[in-house]
Design an enzyme around this catalytic site. Structure first.
Site, short mmCIF file in Angstrom:
data_model
loop_
_atom_site.label_atom_id
_atom_site.label_comp_id
_atom_site.label_asym_id
_atom_site.label_seq_id
_atom_site.Cartn_x
_atom_site.Cartn_y
_atom_site.Cartn_z
N ASN A 123 0.88 -1.17 0.00
CA ASN A 123 0.00 0.00 0.00
C ASN A 123 0.92 1.22 0.00
O ASN A 123 1.52 1.54 1.02
CB ASN A 123 -0.89 -0.01 1.25
CG ASN A 123 -1.67 1.29 1.41
OD1 ASN A 123 -1.71 2.11 0.48
ND2 ASN A 123 -2.30 1.48 2.56
N TRP A 124 1.00 1.85 -1.16
CA TRP A 124 1.93 2.98 -1.29
C TRP A 124 1.44 4.23 -0.56
O TRP A 124 2.19 5.17 -0.40
CB TRP A 124 2.14 3.32 -2.77
CG TRP A 124 2.95 2.31 -3.54
CD1 TRP A 124 3.38 1.08 -3.12
CD2 TRP A 124 3.43 2.47 -4.88
NE1 TRP A 124 4.09 0.47 -4.12
CE2 TRP A 124 4.14 1.30 -5.21
CE3 TRP A 124 3.32 3.49 -5.84
CZ2 TRP A 124 4.74 1.11 -6.46
CZ3 TRP A 124 3.91 3.31 -7.08
CH2 TRP A 124 4.62 2.13 -7.38
N LYS A 125 0.16 4.24 -0.19
CA LYS A 125 -0.45 5.45 0.39
C LYS A 125 -0.18 6.63 -0.56
O LYS A 125 -0.07 6.42 -1.76
CB LYS A 125 0.07 5.69 1.81
CG LYS A 125 -0.06 4.41 2.66
CD LYS A 125 0.12 4.62 4.12
CE LYS A 125 -0.06 3.27 4.83
NZ LYS A 125 -0.01 3.38 6.27
N HIS B 129 -9.49 1.21 4.94
CA HIS B 129 -8.19 1.39 5.60
C HIS B 129 -8.38 2.32 6.80
O HIS B 129 -9.18 3.26 6.74
CB HIS B 129 -7.16 1.96 4.62
CG HIS B 129 -5.78 1.94 5.17
ND1 HIS B 129 -5.33 2.92 6.03
CD2 HIS B 129 -4.76 1.05 5.04
CE1 HIS B 129 -4.08 2.63 6.39
NE2 HIS B 129 -3.72 1.50 5.81
N GLU C 3 -6.78 4.75 7.84
CA GLU C 3 -6.61 6.18 7.55
C GLU C 3 -7.88 6.74 6.90
O GLU C 3 -8.23 7.91 7.11
CB GLU C 3 -5.37 6.38 6.66
CG GLU C 3 -4.10 6.19 7.48
CD GLU C 3 -2.92 5.60 6.73
OE1 GLU C 3 -2.88 5.69 5.49
OE2 GLU C 3 -2.01 5.05 7.40
N GLU D 183 -5.19 -4.80 10.56
CA GLU D 183 -4.16 -3.77 10.76
C GLU D 183 -4.44 -3.03 12.07
O GLU D 183 -5.25 -2.09 12.08
CB GLU D 183 -4.18 -2.77 9.60
CG GLU D 183 -3.85 -3.37 8.26
CD GLU D 183 -3.28 -2.32 7.31
OE1 GLU D 183 -2.17 -2.52 6.82
OE2 GLU D 183 -3.94 -1.29 7.08
N GLY E 50 2.74 2.38 10.73
CA GLY E 50 3.70 3.46 10.57
C GLY E 50 4.42 3.85 11.85
O GLY E 50 5.07 4.88 11.91
N SER F 40 3.62 -2.04 10.29
CA SER F 40 5.08 -2.12 10.52
C SER F 40 5.67 -3.48 10.18
O SER F 40 6.57 -3.97 10.88
CB SER F 40 5.42 -1.70 11.96
OG SER F 40 5.05 -0.35 12.18
N GLY G 21 3.05 -1.11 4.20
CA GLY G 21 3.09 0.32 3.93
C GLY G 21 4.51 0.76 3.58
O GLY G 21 5.00 0.55 2.47
N GLY G 22 5.19 1.34 4.55
CA GLY G 22 6.51 1.95 4.31
C GLY G 22 7.49 1.04 3.59
O GLY G 22 8.20 1.48 2.66
P1 13P Z 1 3.23 0.42 7.61
O1 13P Z 1 3.71 -0.90 7.03
O2 13P Z 1 4.00 1.59 7.12
O3 13P Z 1 3.10 0.35 9.10
O4 13P Z 1 1.73 0.62 7.04
C1 13P Z 1 0.81 -0.39 7.17
C2 13P Z 1 -0.40 -0.04 6.40
O5 13P Z 1 -1.15 0.83 6.76
C3 13P Z 1 -0.67 -0.79 5.17
O6 13P Z 1 -1.96 -0.55 4.71
#
Ligand code: 13P
Length: 249
Positions: free
Chosen positions: A9-11, A94, A96, A166, A172, A211, A232-233
């Site tokens: 997930n590149w956000k 998600h 967010e 999640e 994050g 994470s 994510g990251g």
């Molecule tokens: P991180 O891997 O950066 O914690 O993000 C997780 C995430 O929200 C994937 O959708």
């Protein structure tokens, strides 16, 4: 056995230049990886990613969709539009989207239905906040988020869906849920579905996100109810994403 899925997930990250380097690197090494791989990119990059991934085993996904098919909904993107760019997956609910943009359980359920109705595979994200975990209501929160979608879409719709657990406090932050903590919640999610349809629950892929890094992926993915990850990251760094994919084999 359920086949593992690792989805990035590149956000709201990327640029035409960075995306090309990242996707070309991942694509180059993906043929040797015996797991499903997907990248969920920002809307404007769907066409670029579609072209760069054409003919590869890496599936394309989006990060959100409208619950509507078409109409006067400024700024929104429909499932039909995503399908035109060969999207296979779409993230739904998600944390967010839920916390920053106020998406309710009911709206998330509508989006899930819109995805399924148009042949996209929703990756339904669920998870508790830190105070909810500390208050001992993790499973209750996740069960409520799951129920809202099951009641609206019907449990059978989960045959064409993926769930991602999640924990919000792990996204994050570098604070990963321990493999045992994650396994407990994954097991509860599967049991909730199994109470309605045990065969379907056996085949349902439940990803862990929050994470996930090359260092912790293998232990997380070795838990019996963890069927891969939503990353994510670490999905923005080709070597890390590939290492996480290797941990899923
Ligand atoms: P991180 O891997 O950066 O914690 O993000 C997780 C995430 O929200 C994937 O959708």
């Amino acid at each position: 056995m359920r086949r593992k899925l690792v989805a990035g997930n590149w956000k709201m990250h990327g640029s035409l230049k960075k995306n090309a380097a990242l996707l070309n690197s991942v694509r180059a090494l993906s043929p040797g990886l015996d797991c499903d791989i997907a990248v969920c990119v920002p809307y404007p990059y769907l066409a670029q990613a579609q072209a760069l991934l054409d003919g590869s085993k890496i599936a394309l996904g989006a990060q959100n969709l409208s619950e509507h098919e078409a109409g006067a909904f400024t700024g929104e993107v429909s499932a039909v539009m995503l399908g035109e760019f060969a999207c296979r997956y779409v993230l739904v609910g998600h944390s967010e989207r839920r916390s920053i943009y106020g998406e309710s359980d009911a709206l998330v359920a509508e989006k899930f239905v819109a995805a399924v109705n148009h042949g996209l595979v929703p990756i339904l994200c669920v998870g508790e906040k830190l105070d909810e975990r500390e208050g001992g209501c993790t499973e209750q929160v996740v069960a409520r988020q799951m129920s809202a979608v099951i009641e609206r879409a019907g449990v059978a719709a989960f045959a064409k869906a993926v769930v991602a657990y999640e924990p919000v406090w792990a996204i994050g932050t570098g604070m990963t849920a321990s493999p045992a903590q994650a396994q407990d919640v994954h097991c509860a999610i599967r049991a909730q579905v199994a109470a309605l349809d045990s065969g379907l629950a056996d085949g349902l892929r439940i990803l862990y996100g929050g994470s996930v890094k090359p260092q912790n992926a293998r232990e997380l993915f070795s838990q019996s109810d963890i069927d891969g990850g939503l990353i994510g990251g670490a999905a923005l760094v080709a070597d890390d994403f590939l290492a996480i994919c290797r941990a899923a084999i």
